[in-house]
Write an enzyme that holds these catalytic residues in place. Structure first.
Site, mmCIF file in Angstrom:
data_model
loop_
_atom_site.group_PDB
_atom_site.id
_atom_site.type_symbol
_atom_site.label_atom_id
_atom_site.label_comp_id
_atom_site.label_asym_id
_atom_site.label_seq_id
_atom_site.Cartn_x
_atom_site.Cartn_y
_atom_site.Cartn_z
ATOM 1 C CE1 TYR A 36 1.000 -0.218 4.407
ATOM 2 C CE2 TYR A 36 0.134 2.039 4.556
ATOM 3 C CZ TYR A 36 0.533 0.619 4.833
ATOM 4 O OH TYR A 36 1.707 1.609 6.070
ATOM 5 N NE ARG B 31 6.342 4.655 0.777
ATOM 6 C CZ ARG B 31 6.277 5.944 1.549
ATOM 7 N NH1 ARG B 31 6.879 5.950 2.213
ATOM 8 N NH2 ARG B 31 5.365 6.213 2.063
ATOM 9 N NE ARG C 42 -5.382 -19.944 3.994
ATOM 10 C CZ ARG C 42 -4.189 -20.535 3.803
ATOM 11 N NH1 ARG C 42 -4.222 -21.825 4.001
ATOM 12 N NH2 ARG C 42 -3.465 -20.477 5.107
ATOM 13 C CG HIS D 2 0.958 -20.488 2.218
ATOM 14 N ND1 HIS D 2 -0.322 -21.175 2.805
ATOM 15 C CD2 HIS D 2 1.302 -19.838 3.345
ATOM 16 C CE1 HIS D 2 -0.675 -21.350 3.482
ATOM 17 N NE2 HIS D 2 0.157 -20.363 4.275
ATOM 18 C CE LYS E 148 2.517 3.159 3.494
ATOM 19 N NZ LYS E 148 3.065 3.507 4.569
ATOM 20 C CD GLU F 170 9.719 2.226 10.175
ATOM 21 O OE1 GLU F 170 10.260 3.329 9.714
ATOM 22 O OE2 GLU F 170 9.160 0.506 10.208
ATOM 23 C CG LEU G 298 7.882 3.062 4.827
ATOM 24 C CD1 LEU G 298 7.728 1.698 3.750
ATOM 25 C CD2 LEU G 298 6.539 3.713 4.996
HETATM 26 N N1 PDD Z 1 2.462 4.990 7.867
HETATM 27 N N2 PDD Z 1 7.349 3.876 9.240
HETATM 28 C C1 PDD Z 1 5.893 3.313 8.991
HETATM 29 C C2 PDD Z 1 6.065 1.469 9.816
HETATM 30 C C3 PDD Z 1 5.211 3.544 8.782
HETATM 31 O O1 PDD Z 1 3.867 3.313 8.715
HETATM 32 C C4 PDD Z 1 5.176 5.160 8.441
HETATM 33 C C5 PDD Z 1 3.784 5.850 7.311
HETATM 34 C C6 PDD Z 1 5.845 6.062 8.263
HETATM 35 C C7 PDD Z 1 6.380 7.647 7.340
HETATM 36 O O2 PDD Z 1 6.035 7.371 5.993
HETATM 37 P P1 PDD Z 1 5.845 8.672 5.402
HETATM 38 O O3 PDD Z 1 6.097 9.715 5.282
HETATM 39 O O4 PDD Z 1 5.597 8.267 3.576
HETATM 40 O O5 PDD Z 1 3.787 8.801 5.519
HETATM 41 C C8 PDD Z 1 7.577 5.075 8.473
HETATM 42 C C9 PDD Z 1 1.024 6.111 6.797
HETATM 43 C C10 PDD Z 1 1.104 7.288 7.105
HETATM 44 C C11 PDD Z 1 -0.007 4.713 7.428
HETATM 45 O O6 PDD Z 1 0.732 3.249 7.122
HETATM 46 O O7 PDD Z 1 -1.088 5.214 7.728
#
Ligand code: PDD
Length: 285
Positions: free
Chosen positions: A31, A50, A98, A100, A146, A179, A203
């Site tokens: 996503y 990304r 289903r 994997h 992501k 993070e 991320l």
């Molecule tokens: N999440 N690290 C993680 C694990 C995140 O899920 C996010 C953002 C960030 C920051 O990334 P960015 O600056 O590109 O939004 C860092 C989004 C906002 C979410 O999952 O809703």
């Protein structure tokens, strides 16, 4: 609220996916979250880059060219009313019996995009800052993808909520900070802004990039390097960034004040520059 699902725009109440969607069954998808300011998708090229990286990471072909994504996103922004929105893009490996292993032959991916009003943090939160807790980073080793399979992040974020806080700061191998559960974390020590280096354990945040660019543009001393656990607990200031929260001060960590327990001078500077940047650049591009 109008959303996009597999080639069509529709009210969200009408959007349906089959239960055998691999996103539902396996969390097999990726996503993106993209802020929209004054109806303009912010750093779209970077978000699409990304997205491509995430798709490559899970070996899923990008269903659209950047041009197609741009058209789709522009259409969706137009069909929704808020001036400031955040877009949520979600692509799964599609619907299949289903198993994997990947469907063979492959099936159409599921593509879902929605827009919500972007509600940035209220002024009171900018004045007080937010609380955070710390926890071991128990996620997998591809946190740079992501991925929609967010169960660890969900559980980690809930730890913060249960403690009356806003975010959980993650520590890998009892050694260094990575993070937040859904944000990037910056540290300030002796007037220097410190950011962990982008690698497979975090991320690569788009807002993280913006903050470092702002620091460079305004001659704010900054370093990108690994941040040890001890440094985290002895920081003068802690900041979090994300597309929806922009930049926020973290004023308590595990119930103890960070620095003097108030948003610090670095936060004030960066937040101001971020708002100026938003007004002058993002809203006028
Ligand atoms: N999440 N690290 C993680 C694990 C995140 O899920 C996010 C953002 C960030 C920051 O990334 P960015 O600056 O590109 O939004 C860092 C989004 C906002 C979410 O999952 O809703």
């Amino acid at each position: 609220m109008t959303v996009y699902l597999n080639g069509q725009f529709m009210p969200i109440e009408e959007a349906r996916i089959p239960v055998l969607d691999r996103g539902f069954i396996f969390g097999d998808g990726v996503y993106e979250v993209i802020p929209v300011y004054s109806r303009f998708a912010f750093r779209l090229a970077e978000h699409l880059k990304r997205l491509q990286f995430s798709l490559d990471g899970i070996r899923l072909t990008n269903p659209h060219s950047d041009q197609e994504w741009t058209k789709l996103i522009t259409d969706l922004i137009e069909r929704n009313t808020a001036e400031d929105q955040y877009l949520y893009l979600h692509i799964t490996r599609g619907v299949a019996k289903r198993d994997h292993a990947f469907p063979n032959p492959s099936v159409q991916p599921t593509i879902f995009v929605m827009s919500n009003p972007l509600l940035t943090p209220p002024p009171a939160l900018l004045i007080s800052g937010v609380g955070a807790v710390s926890a071991p980073d128990n996620r997998w080793l591809r946190c740079d993808i992501k991925a929609i399979s967010l169960l660890p992040n969900v559980l980690l974020r809930q730890m913060a909520i249960d403690a009356g806080c806003a975010e959980t700061i993650l520590i890998r191998d009892d050694d260094f900070m990575t993070e937040g559960a859904a944000s990037n974390i910056f540290l300030v020590k002796n007037g220097i802004l410190l950011a962990p280096p982008k690698d497979n354990l975090m991320l690569p945040g788009i807002t993280y990039d913006v903050l470092l660019e702002i620091a460079a543009a305004h001659n704010i001393p900054h370093e990108v390097r690994k941040i040890a656990k001890d440094e985290l607990f002895n920081a003068d200031e802690l900041l979090l960034t994300s597309s929806t929260k922009e930049v926020l001060a973290i004023t308590t960590l595990d119930n103890k004040p960070v620095g003097d327990g108030k948003p610090g001078v670095m936060f004030a500077k960066l937040h101001k520059h971020y708002q100026d940047y938003k007004r002058d650049v993002m809203r006028n591009t």
